[in-house]
Scaffold this motif. Structure first.
Motif, PDB file in Angstrom:
ATOM      1  N   THR A 174      -1.631  -0.709  -4.126  1.00  0.00           N
ATOM      2  CA  THR A 174      -0.904  -0.159  -5.267  1.00  0.00           C
ATOM      3  C   THR A 174      -0.634  -1.248  -6.295  1.00  0.00           C
ATOM      4  N   THR A 183       0.844  -1.191   0.000  1.00  0.00           N
ATOM      5  CA  THR A 183       0.000   0.000   0.000  1.00  0.00           C
ATOM      6  C   THR A 183       0.881   1.244   0.000  1.00  0.00           C
ATOM      7  N   GLN A 184       0.355   2.285  -0.614  1.00  0.00           N
ATOM      8  CA  GLN A 184       0.982   3.602  -0.575  1.00  0.00           C
ATOM      9  C   GLN A 184      -0.051   4.548   0.004  1.00  0.00           C
ATOM     10  N   ASP A 185       0.325   5.189   1.101  1.00  0.00           N
ATOM     11  CA  ASP A 185      -0.580   6.111   1.788  1.00  0.00           C
ATOM     12  C   ASP A 185      -1.903   5.411   2.115  1.00  0.00           C
ATOM     13  N   LEU A 217       7.994   5.428  -6.299  1.00  0.00           N
ATOM     14  CA  LEU A 217       8.101   5.208  -4.864  1.00  0.00           C
ATOM     15  C   LEU A 217       9.486   5.648  -4.408  1.00  0.00           C
ATOM     16  N   LYS A 219       3.856   7.724   0.960  1.00  0.00           N
ATOM     17  CA  LYS A 219       3.090   8.466  -0.051  1.00  0.00           C
ATOM     18  C   LYS A 219       3.671   8.225  -1.456  1.00  0.00           C
ATOM     19  N   PRO A 220       2.809   8.223  -2.460  1.00  0.00           N
ATOM     20  CA  PRO A 220       3.300   8.120  -3.847  1.00  0.00           C
ATOM     21  C   PRO A 220       4.225   9.300  -4.180  1.00  0.00           C
ATOM     22  N   GLU A 228       3.524  -1.074   3.957  1.00  0.00           N
ATOM     23  CA  GLU A 228       3.145   0.313   3.677  1.00  0.00           C
ATOM     24  C   GLU A 228       4.417   1.036   3.259  1.00  0.00           C
ATOM     25  N   ILE A 229       4.411   1.627   2.065  1.00  0.00           N
ATOM     26  CA  ILE A 229       5.638   2.260   1.560  1.00  0.00           C
ATOM     27  C   ILE A 229       5.494   3.776   1.393  1.00  0.00           C
TER      28      ILE A 229
END
Length: 153
Positions: free
Chosen positions: A49, A43-45, A118, A147-148, A144-145
């Motif tokens: 994704t 997931t991003q933010d 990313l 914000k884009p 979780e990585i």
């Protein structure tokens, strides 16, 4: 009677060929390890994704099997070993991730500009904070990585 024997042999031959052809999936090498099912969500933010390429490298740098997956629309990647076999050998891994997009460019030699979507720290094993431990039980982990981003490559 001779025709019946001939027909029987033909039918037997067809079933033998069909049975053999149905079991001709990829063959594992002799020294191939047992694999554990491994599904990773990215997931991003907080949002799933799609299109993230995930690679797993053993932390002890022992036998390096090619292990990777690509996230689907739900952000889930089914990890594959040697591009053919679902699952991952037991062990500890460093994960790297990348997602790129390109757009036409008049100023680039290749005619397009590439962007990383990313943070760069995730794209290199030396800087990635992402870890994975695989045992004998199926793995389902979420990463979780942040914000884009859109960084010029």
């Amino acid at each position: 009677m001779h025709c019946q024997k001939f027909l029987f042999v033909i039918v037997l031959l067809i079933f033998t060929i069909c049975g053999t052809a149905c079991n001709t999936g990829p063959q594992k090498p002799e020294d191939f390890p047992d694999l554990t099912s491994c599904k990773l969500k990215v997931t991003q933010d907080g949002s799933p994704t799609e299109g993230i390429f995930i690679s797993a490298l053993r932390t002890d740098r022992s036998r390096e099997w090619s292990i990777f997956g690509v996230t689907d629309a739900n952000g889930i990647a089914t990890m594959m070993t040697q591009d053919k076999f679902a699952g991952v050998p037991e062990g500890d891994y460093i994960l790297t991730m990348t997602k790129q997009e390109s757009e036409p460019s008049d100023t680039s030699v290749t005619g397009e500009t590439t962007f990383i979507l990313l943070e760069k720290k995730y794209t290199n094993a030396a800087t990635s904070p992402l870890r994975l431990t695989v045992g004998s039980e199926p793995v389902k982990e979420t990463y979780e990585i942040g914000k884009p981003v859109r960084l010029k490559y």
